[in-house]
Design a protein around this motif. Structure first.
Motif, mmCIF file in Angstrom:
data_model
loop_
_atom_site.group_PDB
_atom_site.id
_atom_site.type_symbol
_atom_site.label_atom_id
_atom_site.label_comp_id
_atom_site.label_asym_id
_atom_site.label_seq_id
_atom_site.Cartn_x
_atom_site.Cartn_y
_atom_site.Cartn_z
ATOM 1 N N UNK A 72 0.791 -1.214 0.000
ATOM 2 C CA UNK A 72 0.000 0.000 0.000
ATOM 3 C C UNK A 72 0.836 1.283 0.000
ATOM 4 N N UNK A 73 2.156 1.134 -0.093
ATOM 5 C CA UNK A 73 3.007 2.309 -0.138
ATOM 6 C C UNK A 73 3.261 2.731 -1.570
ATOM 7 N N UNK A 74 3.394 4.042 -1.761
ATOM 8 C CA UNK A 74 3.727 4.581 -3.072
ATOM 9 C C UNK A 74 5.227 4.828 -3.130
ATOM 10 N N UNK A 75 5.905 4.217 -4.083
ATOM 11 C CA UNK A 75 7.342 4.437 -4.240
ATOM 12 C C UNK A 75 7.561 5.716 -5.031
ATOM 13 N N UNK A 76 8.292 6.668 -4.491
ATOM 14 C CA UNK A 76 8.556 7.897 -5.245
ATOM 15 C C UNK A 76 9.518 7.676 -6.409
ATOM 16 N N UNK A 77 10.154 6.513 -6.460
ATOM 17 C CA UNK A 77 11.078 6.211 -7.549
ATOM 18 C C UNK A 77 10.271 5.729 -8.756
ATOM 19 N N UNK A 78 10.285 6.510 -9.817
ATOM 20 C CA UNK A 78 9.522 6.162 -11.008
ATOM 21 C C UNK A 78 10.109 4.926 -11.676
ATOM 22 N N UNK A 79 9.239 4.003 -12.115
ATOM 23 C CA UNK A 79 9.674 2.812 -12.837
ATOM 24 C C UNK A 79 10.707 2.027 -12.026
ATOM 25 N N UNK A 80 10.393 1.790 -10.764
ATOM 26 C CA UNK A 80 11.336 1.188 -9.833
ATOM 27 C C UNK A 80 11.906 -0.134 -10.340
ATOM 28 N N UNK A 81 11.066 -0.980 -10.916
ATOM 29 C CA UNK A 81 11.515 -2.305 -11.324
ATOM 30 C C UNK A 81 12.601 -2.302 -12.379
ATOM 31 N N UNK A 82 12.706 -1.238 -13.166
ATOM 32 C CA UNK A 82 13.715 -1.177 -14.224
ATOM 33 C C UNK A 82 15.129 -1.262 -13.651
ATOM 34 N N UNK A 83 15.316 -0.712 -12.458
ATOM 35 C CA UNK A 83 16.642 -0.727 -11.841
ATOM 36 C C UNK A 83 17.089 -2.139 -11.487
ATOM 37 N N UNK A 84 16.137 -3.078 -11.374
ATOM 38 C CA UNK A 84 16.451 -4.461 -10.990
ATOM 39 C C UNK A 84 16.375 -5.423 -12.182
ATOM 40 N N UNK A 85 16.140 -4.881 -13.377
ATOM 41 C CA UNK A 85 15.905 -5.732 -14.548
ATOM 42 C C UNK A 85 17.209 -6.106 -15.247
ATOM 43 N N UNK A 86 17.264 -7.357 -15.697
ATOM 44 C CA UNK A 86 18.370 -7.779 -16.550
ATOM 45 C C UNK A 86 18.193 -7.180 -17.942
ATOM 46 N N UNK A 87 19.302 -6.891 -18.601
ATOM 47 C CA UNK A 87 19.262 -6.392 -19.975
ATOM 48 C C UNK A 87 19.965 -7.386 -20.886
#
Length: 218
Positions: A193-208
């Motif tokens: 229920x918390x809002x993460x102020x970091x936009x597109x948070x999951x991208x930082x943890x994604x493999x490329x």
């Protein structure tokens, strides 16, 4: 409504039919398998994906489907779930980001979608069509697959490889994510229920993954 809460409740709640029980299991994981499909001219024309949901989450999905639609046979339930998942994922490009020369490519509508039950896990399969292109060494194609809110962790299956079908002289390179330490610690503190102020948070943890081909090959 806050964007982060809206993303999880609106997309994944509807997609996975877990509006009532998601609070009991706010973080799940997916093993990702990808096949790169090349045509007879040696051009990449589609990404085939298979998402294997973790066993606990898979069981919750089936239980919620049974509660929402009691009495359905397994085949019908799986067809309904697949259609709903892909329909809701469409708005978010199927959690798939594809770039060439830093330009993000448009994601077409998925095709050949199906949901399977194997070894106590749900497996979602689909193909994303691409405008045919042969990525070269100077201009590789790069993709990431991730849940923007990072409630679901999506990583390539460590027991599998990225398959290249129908091409010679092409290869792929997987780069692990290297999120900043503070971001890792921050993500671990979030609840549903918390809002993460970091936009597109999951991208930082994604493999490329980078895909490139020798230009000398057809």
């Amino acid at each position: 409504m806050e964007r982060r809460k809206s993303l999880w409740s609106g997309l994944l709640g509807a997609m996975l039919l877990l509006a009532g029980t998601a609070t009991a299991h706010p973080h799940a994981w997916i093993d990702l398998r990808v096949s790169l499909l090349f045509d007879d001219d040696g051009q990449l024309h589609a990404l085939r994906q298979e998402w294997a949901f973790d066993p606990s989450y898979s069981q919750l999905l089936l239980e919620d489907m049974d509660a929402a639609e009691p009495g359905l046979d397994m085949d019908t339930a799986l067809r309904m779930m697949a259609a709903r998942m892909l329909g809701n994922l469409r708005e978010y490009d199927y959690f798939t980001e594809i770039r060439r020369n830093e330009r993000q490519l448009e994601t077409a509508e998925a095709r050949e979608g199906e949901l399977l039950w194997r070894q106590q896990r749900l497996h979602l399969r689909f193909e994303l069509p691409l405008e045919p292109v042969r990525p070269d060494r100077a201009r590789p194609l790069r993709y990431r697959v991730y849940d923007p809110s990072y409630w679901i962790e999506i990583l390539h299956d460590p027991g599998d490889v990225i398959h290249i079908e129908g091409a010679q002289g092409c290869d792929s390179r997987l780069e692990r994510a290297r999120p900043a330490g503070w971001l890792v610690a921050y993500a671990a503190t979030l609840n549903r229920n918390q809002r993460a102020p970091v936009e597109d948070l999951g991208r930082a943890f994604a493999e490329q993954v980078s895909i490139q081909c020798d230009t000398s090959e057809p």
